[in-house]
Design a protein around this motif. Sequence first.
Motif, mmCIF file in Angstrom:
data_model
loop_
_atom_site.group_PDB
_atom_site.id
_atom_site.type_symbol
_atom_site.label_atom_id
_atom_site.label_comp_id
_atom_site.label_asym_id
_atom_site.label_seq_id
_atom_site.Cartn_x
_atom_site.Cartn_y
_atom_site.Cartn_z
ATOM 1 N N GLY A 504 -124.114 56.663 3.072
ATOM 2 C CA GLY A 504 -124.587 56.835 1.702
ATOM 3 C C GLY A 504 -123.983 55.872 0.705
ATOM 4 N N GLU A 505 -122.853 55.235 1.047
ATOM 5 C CA GLU A 505 -122.258 54.294 0.100
ATOM 6 C C GLU A 505 -123.068 53.009 0.042
ATOM 7 N N LEU A 506 -122.950 52.303 -1.076
ATOM 8 C CA LEU A 506 -123.653 51.040 -1.244
ATOM 9 C C LEU A 506 -122.843 49.910 -0.643
ATOM 10 N N ILE A 507 -123.548 48.896 -0.175
ATOM 11 C CA ILE A 507 -122.915 47.790 0.537
ATOM 12 C C ILE A 507 -122.691 46.623 -0.428
ATOM 13 N N PRO A 508 -121.464 46.132 -0.536
ATOM 14 C CA PRO A 508 -121.173 45.026 -1.452
ATOM 15 C C PRO A 508 -121.633 43.685 -0.891
ATOM 16 N N HIS A 509 -122.889 43.367 -1.109
ATOM 17 C CA HIS A 509 -123.430 42.108 -0.585
ATOM 18 C C HIS A 509 -122.657 40.915 -1.145
ATOM 19 N N SER A 510 -122.685 39.834 -0.418
ATOM 20 C CA SER A 510 -121.994 38.616 -0.845
ATOM 21 C C SER A 510 -122.928 37.771 -1.712
ATOM 22 N N THR A 511 -122.588 37.674 -3.000
ATOM 23 C CA THR A 511 -123.395 36.865 -3.903
ATOM 24 C C THR A 511 -123.364 35.395 -3.500
ATOM 25 N N PHE A 512 -122.210 34.930 -3.047
ATOM 26 C CA PHE A 512 -122.116 33.533 -2.640
ATOM 27 C C PHE A 512 -123.013 33.254 -1.431
ATOM 28 N N ALA A 513 -123.025 34.178 -0.467
ATOM 29 C CA ALA A 513 -123.905 33.992 0.685
ATOM 30 C C ALA A 513 -125.361 33.924 0.253
ATOM 31 N N TYR A 514 -125.722 34.689 -0.767
ATOM 32 C CA TYR A 514 -127.094 34.640 -1.271
ATOM 33 C C TYR A 514 -127.359 33.312 -1.978
ATOM 34 N N PHE A 515 -126.396 32.858 -2.796
ATOM 35 C CA PHE A 515 -126.569 31.585 -3.488
ATOM 36 C C PHE A 515 -126.867 30.450 -2.508
ATOM 37 N N THR A 516 -126.260 30.503 -1.355
ATOM 38 C CA THR A 516 -126.379 29.393 -0.408
ATOM 39 C C THR A 516 -127.553 29.526 0.562
ATOM 40 N N THR A 517 -128.145 30.716 0.653
ATOM 41 C CA THR A 517 -129.231 30.911 1.619
ATOM 42 C C THR A 517 -130.499 31.516 1.030
ATOM 43 N N GLY A 518 -130.391 32.283 -0.046
ATOM 44 C CA GLY A 518 -131.544 33.000 -0.579
ATOM 45 C C GLY A 518 -131.969 34.156 0.298
ATOM 46 N N ASP A 519 -131.106 34.561 1.214
ATOM 47 C CA ASP A 519 -131.427 35.607 2.189
ATOM 48 C C ASP A 519 -130.594 36.847 1.884
ATOM 49 N N PHE A 520 -131.222 37.878 1.333
ATOM 50 C CA PHE A 520 -130.466 39.066 0.942
ATOM 51 C C PHE A 520 -129.957 39.839 2.155
ATOM 52 N N ASP A 521 -130.731 39.870 3.232
ATOM 53 C CA ASP A 521 -130.240 40.528 4.447
ATOM 54 C C ASP A 521 -128.935 39.889 4.918
ATOM 55 N N HIS A 522 -128.921 38.575 4.915
ATOM 56 C CA HIS A 522 -127.712 37.853 5.311
ATOM 57 C C HIS A 522 -126.564 38.168 4.360
ATOM 58 N N ALA A 523 -126.836 38.250 3.058
ATOM 59 C CA ALA A 523 -125.804 38.550 2.067
ATOM 60 C C ALA A 523 -125.223 39.945 2.299
ATOM 61 N N VAL A 524 -126.072 40.895 2.668
ATOM 62 C CA VAL A 524 -125.598 42.250 2.961
ATOM 63 C C VAL A 524 -124.731 42.252 4.210
ATOM 64 N N GLU A 525 -125.174 41.536 5.231
ATOM 65 C CA GLU A 525 -124.420 41.521 6.481
ATOM 66 C C GLU A 525 -123.058 40.866 6.309
#
Length: 636
Positions: A504-525
């Motif tokens: 139930g807790e929220l996952i702290p996605h990596s904003t930097f990973a998103y900046f470099t890939t545009g892939d939110f799944d990857h940022a979450v992982e």
Amino acid sequence: MRNHHTLNPKALTIAGWMSRIASRRASRGRRHRLYCTVWAAAGTLACCSSLAASELPPEWRVRAPSAAAGAAHATISEYLGPGTCIVCHQNEAEDVFHSVHYQQSGPTPNVPNIPGNAGKTDAGFNTYCGTPATSSRATCASCHVSYGRYTSPTLTTEQLHNIDCLMCHQDQYKRTPAGPFETVDVVGSDGLPATIQVPVEDETGFQYMPDEGGMSISVLEAARTVHPTTRASCLRCHAGASGSDGGKRGDMSSVTAAPPRSSDIHLSPQGVDLTCQACHQFQDHRTRGRGLDLRPNDRPERFTCESCHGDRPHGDYDPHSGEKRDTHALRVACQSCHIPTFAKDVSTEMAREWTNPVFSPAACSGQGGWKPEEIRESDVVPSYQWFDGTSEVYVLGQVPTQNQDGEYALGVPLGWVDTAEAKLYPMKEHRSVSGRLVSLAADFDGNGSVDLDDYSSFAACLTGPEQAVAGGCEPADTDSSGHVDLLDLAAFQECFANGCGTVGELIPHSTFAYFTTGDFDHAVEIGMQRTGLRGGWELVDVHTYQTINHGVEDEDNALNCGACHASLSGGPVRMNLQADLGYELKGATSQVCFQCHGAEEPTPFRTVHDIHVKDERFDCSWCHDFSRPERGLTLP
């Protein structure tokens, strides 16, 4: 892995966003067992008087440094970083060190769901950028007073030299990472591999240096001409919060440095021309004030408009007349009438869609990078909520609750129509999406923990690298490799010993990973990997309220009564007092009215209200589920 959602094209508007929420709610009955790798108010309610500018304390207005201070700073012969300032300003630096502006964390006396300290870098998570916890230091450090190094609660010389005084005391100052740099692989605008340069970071972070090429004066001259903070000083960070001008707060933008009188009578040079400090009033470099979606208080006391204007600013208080403006002011915040709309000069972000990446050439220090789609609006009519100065604000590790629209609530004002200190405030609502942990790796029995009961099931599945995962063994395949092996055993042991999250807790996605890939799944992982979370997740909608406090307009622009009361003139009505804000009758009309008399001819609401309150002086509790004891009316 997660359950993938296809973006509805209607998400380009708030109406489309709400339509998508409704669609998601309809599908939430399905339980997802997903396993993923760890990569994871007839009149105008107006204030009719104001102080003349000449009556204001001088520190409330933009001012130059004193002659003595100017002369002392003019003797600086060399600028060697923040240490140059600390030589003379040790005490001030120590004050800053203990502040929320530096620590980005602090006491949370007005957020009851947080037992201790919290803040942006201390379990903070919001609907905009998420959290800095799972990204490089440089990703989110550009706005803050740190010189690049991580902050520490222990006061040391190194920490004091990490306080960049020029960020607040020199509007001409600019800075840039000092290097060294490393090459990072990214996805380019065309979807092909590319690279960018980022500062090398160690356990202490990295370091900035003055960017004289971007400055109109030398850094030595900048140090010699430091000044008290101005509106522009504060807006260096606060106007661009969340990554775009006006994006986050809705009531602040770059224009707020010198807004037209029509936008903000307090801050406009054509109005009262106040500085930010006129209201926020720093003491020992600690400021007062807290938006409801923020966690810490730099100073514990609450401040409101009454702090300057008093609780009866209109001079017409009558406890027996609901029409009087000061009677309204007992329960309606000044902002509700005097800030008719927000995002007046620059549009503001109302929703963020991480699943729609947009390439920005300006991202990553001009090297280009991916940003989520921003859904923006201008001249937004606020929503209105009761607020008593306290709120519930999400922190990582907690399990958020859902609101009536099925969104997970990250910032909620506390207080209601019957709460002693609560008033109706104007609010911005912001929406986004987030990853939510829905199952734990190796939790075979689904009880929300990895324990001894799961061990025998796991052992039976430990088949070796050549054996495909058999039916029922999917939870043991923690890395989704297709088989259960010693790597999965190590993951099981880690979850057993230290836990691997809370369902139930929220996952702290990596904003930097998103900046470099545009892939939110990857940022979450990546976020899961860096925080030790293991299991299945789903994409969910998240929501926050934010108080609107800046942008007070001239008294002539204040709302008319019909903006809140459908039975009065001056609409259109912008709220439903009965359905949403607690003003419904406490029972059927026949039941309520027959307390005192029998059936009577239908009468307009305003007439009925005047007879019972203004003439008979009956308290609200005769007809409603709340009382107004402060008005001295007759109780049942």
